[in-house]
Enzyme design. Structure first.
Site, PDB file in Angstrom:
ATOM      1  N   VAL A   1     -33.203 -30.222 -28.564  1.00 52.81           N
ATOM      2  CA  VAL A   1     -31.964 -29.498 -28.305  1.00 52.81           C
ATOM      3  C   VAL A   1     -31.479 -29.967 -26.939  1.00 52.81           C
ATOM      4  CG1 VAL A   1     -31.143 -27.286 -27.777  1.00 52.81           C
ATOM      5  CG2 VAL A   1     -32.792 -27.454 -29.620  1.00 52.81           C
ATOM      6  N   ALA A   2     -32.143 -29.973 -25.968  1.00 53.61           N
ATOM      7  CA  ALA A   2     -31.758 -30.631 -24.597  1.00 53.61           C
ATOM      8  C   ALA A   2     -31.242 -31.918 -24.492  1.00 53.61           C
ATOM      9  CB  ALA A   2     -32.823 -30.355 -23.658  1.00 53.61           C
TER      10      ALA A   2
ATOM     11  N   ILE B 108     -30.095 -33.679 -27.295  1.00 55.97           N
ATOM     12  CA  ILE B 108     -28.596 -34.071 -27.903  1.00 55.97           C
ATOM     13  C   ILE B 108     -27.532 -33.544 -27.543  1.00 55.97           C
ATOM     14  CG2 ILE B 108     -27.937 -33.750 -30.538  1.00 55.97           C
ATOM     15  CD1 ILE B 108     -30.724 -33.506 -31.537  1.00 55.97           C
TER      16      ILE B 108
ATOM     17  N   ASP C 239      14.832 -47.639 -27.247  1.00 57.59           N
ATOM     18  CA  ASP C 239      16.291 -47.670 -27.247  1.00 57.59           C
ATOM     19  C   ASP C 239      16.951 -47.589 -25.983  1.00 57.59           C
ATOM     20  OD1 ASP C 239      18.780 -47.738 -28.730  1.00 57.59           O
ATOM     21  OD2 ASP C 239      18.645 -45.372 -29.049  1.00 57.59           O
TER      22      ASP C 239
ATOM     23  N   ASP D 207     -24.465 -28.861 -19.860  1.00 57.85           N
ATOM     24  CA  ASP D 207     -23.713 -29.182 -20.813  1.00 57.85           C
ATOM     25  C   ASP D 207     -22.283 -28.398 -20.731  1.00 57.85           C
ATOM     26  OD1 ASP D 207     -25.087 -30.695 -21.962  1.00 57.85           O
ATOM     27  OD2 ASP D 207     -25.333 -29.874 -24.036  1.00 57.85           O
TER      28      ASP D 207
END
Length: 890
Positions: free
Chosen positions: A287-288, A290, A334, A716
């Site tokens: 978990v940590a 990824i 333009d 995170d």
């Protein structure tokens, strides 16, 4: 007043007066503001059902729909079953907090996108309280009187009141690609008529590609024909290419991380470590390691960035445009309104009898008055003391009449327009038939090179004489003299209209009157913006319908071109073969007298030579070039609905400078996303390496499951998001555009991630092993007391988080020192670091939390070691930057 609309009401069979009566509206006055508000309450806003906002609960549950979360839930059950209730509570808390942060980010990003959608809403011209007003289309209600014009997307289902040469493209509704001619006349009652044959009705989302009209709204939102269809369609949200790439990166890294964690588990199992602890730690490490926070961070950084851009007059309609902006190396612009002020003014007038007239006054001769009358009546603009609407060129022509002290109001009362042939880019002319009951005339205005060949006679004073070739050459020579002064010329002609003539024969055998010269001065800020773009490796091309001389004069003034051979006309361009066009295009900077087809061709040739092109446009015929360009930019003020729909960006100020600002902002947004991604990958890599090395060497793991999850939660969220909101870096416009397919790991950034991850792991393991030595043990001893292990883990835990928090500062710029950037210039990041340290102190000093995370108190000396070790990755990175700058200076 309330009114009842029957579902079976067939508006195309109703007399218009009866319909107006049913809606309780006068076609000249329209609805009042109070009545509009009342009808909005009754009928709702003019939009069909979109994705309903997800509830907070559904957003929260969506955050939990992840395979790793499911594994963690199993881990919670196992730890609870084993009696480790505190661990179970901590893991549950981390999951809930992480999900809560995800919900917060999604809600914030969603609100930002909704705000942008409101800004990008299409506009409609209506008559309310007797005044023409421009309003958002979603505020239209049944009974609104709507003015319909060429280039407009029909904003609701409308019953026509009047129509002039009205043609509507209804492919969006009926699938029929051929334009449908519309007529306000009531259809005979009888059987039901299919949509495609309801000639006096126009429907929402279809396009006016010719003519004009006036109508009353009979249905809005879900009750429109297209709204009924939309109700049955399920649309899905699409991800940007950047989000897709990051998602793929996340999956790849996830597979690698899972492989490493499986290896971690196998080695631990082979070493005879406790299975329950090993399983929980392996899952937590997965978990940590990824970076599942990538998607949320990208979404919030993009939404904040595009909201910021909207405040600077650039509305991003499609999020992929933000990524593409950073790669743009050609801006095709333009001239009128974008590079210039779009405030045309007649500076000179010319007739064969009066010659050049610069000081226009009330003693004007008859031919000059005739010239002004044609320019006024062959005109769709309005000009009063308080308001002006329409094309700037046509507004300037009305101002020309005011300069001659002509009573425009009286002329408008005397003459009635009975038919017209609207301007189009192929003919470059506009013609109207007017009558004052005594006589009927055909009046024409347009480009002099189109009108003059269609003339057989000329007005000299009050007389009409034959237009000889000598006179034609003198007129053309005079026109060139005006063009050489960067004046835009517009000619006028007329002829009696005694009987009905087919439109293809209208503009023949005309009587030439004269022409005017107008100027639209360059925007002062445009010159600086062009220079800034050039410094950033972005070339500016001017693509205009104006004469070559006029375009060249303006382009030289702005610094777009240096020599006359860098300009070319549409005709000259057509004379080149495809190969010659490709060879020549990089040396050109100005395209004059071009058609919409030329614009598309230029875009294609530039793309074929490897360029990433941004193209501006405002008209119906600009839509193809806007669609073909990598970034289509529509004018928000003068742009038609069609151009806005075909574009990726809408400029609310029609200013070239805003395009350059948008490119700069796009580069900064991408840069900030890249900072966050690289920081997350570096931090996660540091955790994985530290854990893997420790278990390979046979040591107790330096971080347990709950500690890993806490680190993941902290890094995170706080510093990663703060990096994504880093202040704009002006130096981004000192570099060449980024190649579209450039990897996040280009320019040795992959090596930087690897080195940073190794440094963080080294700091963690150093703190861990040093803590053992302080207590007189080795991490390889089999009889180490648990208190010593907890102390060592506390040192490792504090060191890795401190290192990650401090190291976030290094990612603000790959080359500049943190001191040159300003140590506290990113206040959000500074606050994130301080908050991270404070949370660590709370975790360590509050007895309950300390015991829950199996930590030990640290002495002042211990904190000195932690802070010193935590600064090492940042200091090492700063030293590398110094070496890099020294080498670069050499």
């Amino acid at each position: 007043m309330l009114f009842n609309l029957s579902k079976s009401m067939l508006f195309y069979q109703e007399e218009i007066n009866a319909i107006l009566k049913k809606f309780n509206v006068d076609k000249k006055q329209g609805l009042s503001k109070a009545e509009v508000e009342s009808r909005i309450k009754t009928h709702g806003y003019n939009k069909w059902r979109t994705h309903e906002s997800k509830s907070l609960l559904s957003l929260f549950l969506a955050q939990l729909q992840d395979a790793l979360i499911y594994v963690l839930l199993v881990a919670i059950a196992i730890t609870a079953y084993m009696g480790e209730y505190i661990d179970a509570i901590i893991i549950s808390g981390v999951i809930l907090i992480n999900a809560g942060l995800g919900v917060y980010q999604e809600v914030k990003a969603g609100k930002a996108i909704q705000a942008l959608q409101k800004l990008a809403a299409l506009k409609a011209t209506v008559i309310r309280e007797g005044i023409r007003q421009i309003v958002d289309t979603f505020t239209l209600v049944p009974g609104d009187i709507v003015v319909l014009e060429t280039g407009q997307i029909i904003p609701a289902d409308i019953r026509l009141i009047t129509s002039v040469n009205l043609q509507v493209e209804e492919a969006a509704l009926t699938g029929e690609s051929v334009p449908v001619y519309k007529d306000a006349k009531t259809l005979p009652s009888g059987n039901h008529v299919v949509l495609g044959e309801q000639k006096n009705m126009v429907f929402m989302s279809t396009l006016i590609n010719y003519g004009r009209g006036l109508g009353v709204v009979v249905a809005t939102g879900r009750k429109t024909e297209v709204g009924k269809i939309a109700e049955n369609i399920n649309t899905t949200e699409t991800k940007t290419p950047l989000e897709i790439r990051l998602s793929e990166l996340g999956k790849t890294l996830g597979k690698i991380a899972l492989g490493v964690c499986f290896l971690f588990f196998i080695i631990g199992f082979w070493q005879g470590r406790p299975l329950a602890d090993l399983f929980l730690t392996a899952v937590s490490l997965a978990v940590a390691s990824i970076p599942e926070g990538l998607a949320a961070i990208v979404a919030i950084v993009l939404s904040i960035g595009v909201t910021k851009m909207s405040k600077k007059n650039a509305i991003i309609k499609r999020l992929p445009a933000v990524e593409t902006l950073g790669s743009v190396n050609i801006i095709c612009s333009d001239k009128t309104g974008t590079l210039t002020m779009n405030q045309m003014k007649v500076m000179q007038a010319y007739t064969f009898n009066s010659g050049f007239v610069s000081r226009i006054n009330t003693s004007a001769k008859a031919d000059l008055l005739q010239l002004s009358k044609i320019m006024q009546l062959c005109n769709d603009a309005t000009l009063t003391k308080h308001q002006q609407t329409g094309d700037p060129t046509e507004i300037a022509l009305l101002d020309f009449a005011d300069q001659l002290n002509i009573n425009r109001e009286q002329i408008n009362l005397n003459y009635q327009r009975i038919d017209e042939y609207p301007f189009d880019s192929d003919r470059k002319m506009m013609s109207v038939i007017v009558t004052n009951h005594a006589k009927t005339e055909l009046l024409v205005k347009g480009a002099i090179d189109q009108i003059l060949p269609s003339c057989s006679h000329i007005q000299i004073g009050t007389e009409v004489k034959e237009l000889t070739e000598t006179k034609k050459q003198e007129i053309l020579k005079s026109s060139e003299q005006m063009s050489a002064k960067a004046l835009r010329t517009l000619a006028a002609a007329y002829k009696p209209y005694p009987k009905k003539i087919e439109k293809e024969n209208w503009e023949k055998e005309l009587i030439f009157v004269g022409f005017v010269g107008m100027i639209d001065p360059p925007r002062k800020e445009a010159k600086k913006a062009i220079a800034k773009a050039h410094q950033a490796g972005i070339a500016t091309f001017m693509i205009t319908g104006d004469h070559k001389q006029t375009a060249t004069a303006i382009a030289k003034d702005l610094g777009i071109l240096q020599t006359d051979d860098q300009a070319i006309t549409g005709h000259e361009w057509d004379s080149l073969s495809s190969k010659e066009q490709q060879e020549k295009i990089n040396s050109l900077r100005v395209f004059a007298r071009v058609s919409p087809q030329h614009k598309v061709n230029v875009v294609k040739r530039l793309q074929e030579t490897g360029h990433i092109v941004s193209m501006t446009g405002d008209g119906v015929n600009d839509a193809p070039s806007l669609s073909h360009a990598n970034i289509g930019v529509a004018m928000g003020i003068t742009g038609t609905d069609v151009a806005k729909n075909a574009s990726d960006i809408i400029l609310t100020d029609d200013n070239f400078t805003t395009i350059v600002s948008a490119v700069e902002q796009g580069r900064n947004i991408y840069s900030n996303i890249k900072k966050s991604v690289l920081f997350l990958l570096t931090s996660n890599l540091g955790e994985v390496i530290a854990m893997l090395v420790s278990i390979v060497l046979g040591m107790p793991v330096p971080l347990i499951a709950t500690q890993l999850l806490w680190i993941n939660l902290l890094t995170d969220s706080l510093p990663a998001i703060a990096l994504g909101m880093d202040p704009d870096d002006p130096s981004v416009m000192q570099h060449k555009p980024r190649p579209p397919k450039e990897s996040f790991f280009a320019h040795k950034q992959g090596l930087r991630v690897l080195a940073g991850g190794c440094l963080i792991a080294l700091v963690t393991l150093t703190a861990y092993t040093y803590a053992y030595s302080i207590k007189g043990y080795s991490p390889f001893d089999s009889s180490v007391p648990q208190t010593v292990i907890d102390y060592a883990r506390s040192m490792a835990f504090m060191s890795i988080i401190t290192a990650q928090l401090f190291y976030a500062l290094a990612f603000r710029h790959y080359q500049k020192s943190i001191f040159s950037l300003g140590l506290f210039s990113n206040k959000i990041l500074s606050a994130a670091i301080v908050l991270g340290v404070v949370l660590q102190l709370v975790l360590l000093e509050v007895p309950f939390l300390r015991e829950a995370f199996k930590l030990s108190s640290l002495s002042l000396n211990d904190w000195g070691i932690v802070l010193t070790l935590g600064l090492i990755p940042l200091l090492a990175n700063e030293i590398v930057k110094i070496i890099y700058r020294i080498k670069k200076d050499k």
